[in-house]
Write a protein that holds these residues in place. Structure first.
Motif, PDB file in Angstrom:
ATOM      1  N   ILE A   6      62.279  43.030  91.585  1.00 39.75           N
ATOM      2  CA  ILE A   6      62.035  43.867  92.761  1.00 39.75           C
ATOM      3  C   ILE A   6      61.338  45.156  92.341  1.00 39.75           C
ATOM      4  O   ILE A   6      60.381  45.592  92.973  1.00 39.75           O
ATOM      5  N   PHE A   7      61.811  45.762  91.260  1.00 39.35           N
ATOM      6  CA  PHE A   7      61.210  46.997  90.778  1.00 39.35           C
ATOM      7  C   PHE A   7      59.788  46.761  90.286  1.00 39.35           C
ATOM      8  O   PHE A   7      58.897  47.578  90.507  1.00 39.35           O
ATOM      9  N   GLU A   9      57.764  44.399  91.323  1.00 38.42           N
ATOM     10  CA  GLU A   9      56.925  44.163  92.501  1.00 38.42           C
ATOM     11  C   GLU A   9      56.625  45.474  93.211  1.00 38.42           C
ATOM     12  O   GLU A   9      55.487  45.727  93.619  1.00 38.42           O
ATOM     13  N   PHE A  10      57.629  46.329  93.332  1.00 38.15           N
ATOM     14  CA  PHE A  10      57.441  47.636  93.954  1.00 38.15           C
ATOM     15  C   PHE A  10      56.406  48.449  93.189  1.00 38.15           C
ATOM     16  O   PHE A  10      55.496  49.033  93.769  1.00 38.15           O
ATOM     17  N   SER A  11      56.545  48.471  91.873  1.00 39.39           N
ATOM     18  CA  SER A  11      55.616  49.212  91.027  1.00 39.39           C
ATOM     19  C   SER A  11      54.202  48.646  91.137  1.00 39.39           C
ATOM     20  O   SER A  11      53.225  49.392  91.209  1.00 39.39           O
ATOM     21  N   ARG A  13      52.890  46.930  93.656  1.00 30.19           N
ATOM     22  CA  ARG A  13      52.322  47.250  94.973  1.00 30.19           C
ATOM     23  C   ARG A  13      51.910  48.713  95.057  1.00 30.19           C
ATOM     24  O   ARG A  13      50.858  49.041  95.594  1.00 30.19           O
ATOM     25  N   LEU A  14      52.750  49.570  94.521  1.00 28.78           N
ATOM     26  CA  LEU A  14      52.439  50.994  94.529  1.00 28.78           C
ATOM     27  C   LEU A  14      51.176  51.272  93.714  1.00 28.78           C
ATOM     28  O   LEU A  14      50.315  52.040  94.135  1.00 28.78           O
TER      29      LEU A  14
END
Length: 78
Positions: A6-7, A9-11, A13-14
Motif C-alpha cells: 500500500i505504501f 503504491e501510494f509513493s 502514485r504520488l
C-alpha cells in the motif's frame, strides 16, 4: 498490520503526480512529511517481526524447561 505494498503504491502514485508538475519542492516536502508521519508510528519490518517471534519462541521453550527442572528439584527435596 498494514501491507507495505500500500505504501509503495501510494509513493508510486504520488511520484507520478509530482512528475507531471513542475513542483519538485513540493515532492520533497511531501516525502519529508510522509517520512516524519511513518517514523512516529511504531512500525517494524516483517523481518524484524519474524526475528523477534523466533526469539520469543526460544525464550518460552527455555522457560518451560526451567520450570520443569525446578519442579523436579522441588520433588526431590520433599
Amino acid at each position: 498490520m498494514l501491507d507495505p505494498k500500500i505504501f509503495e503504491e501510494f509513493s508510486s502514485r504520488l511520484a507520478g503526480i509530482m512528475a507531471a508538475t513542475p513542483a519538485a519542492d513540493i515532492e520533497k516536502n511531501v516525502k519529508a512529511m510522509a517520512g516524519a508521519f511513518f517514523s512516529k508510528l511504531d512500525l517494524v519490518t516483517r523481518e524484524e517481526f519474524d526475528v523477534q517471534a523466533q526469539i520469543l519462541l526460544r525464550t518460552r521453550e527455555k522457560l518451560k524447561d526451567l520450570e520443569a527442572r525446578i519442579a523436579a528439584l522441588e520433588q526431590q527435596g520433599r
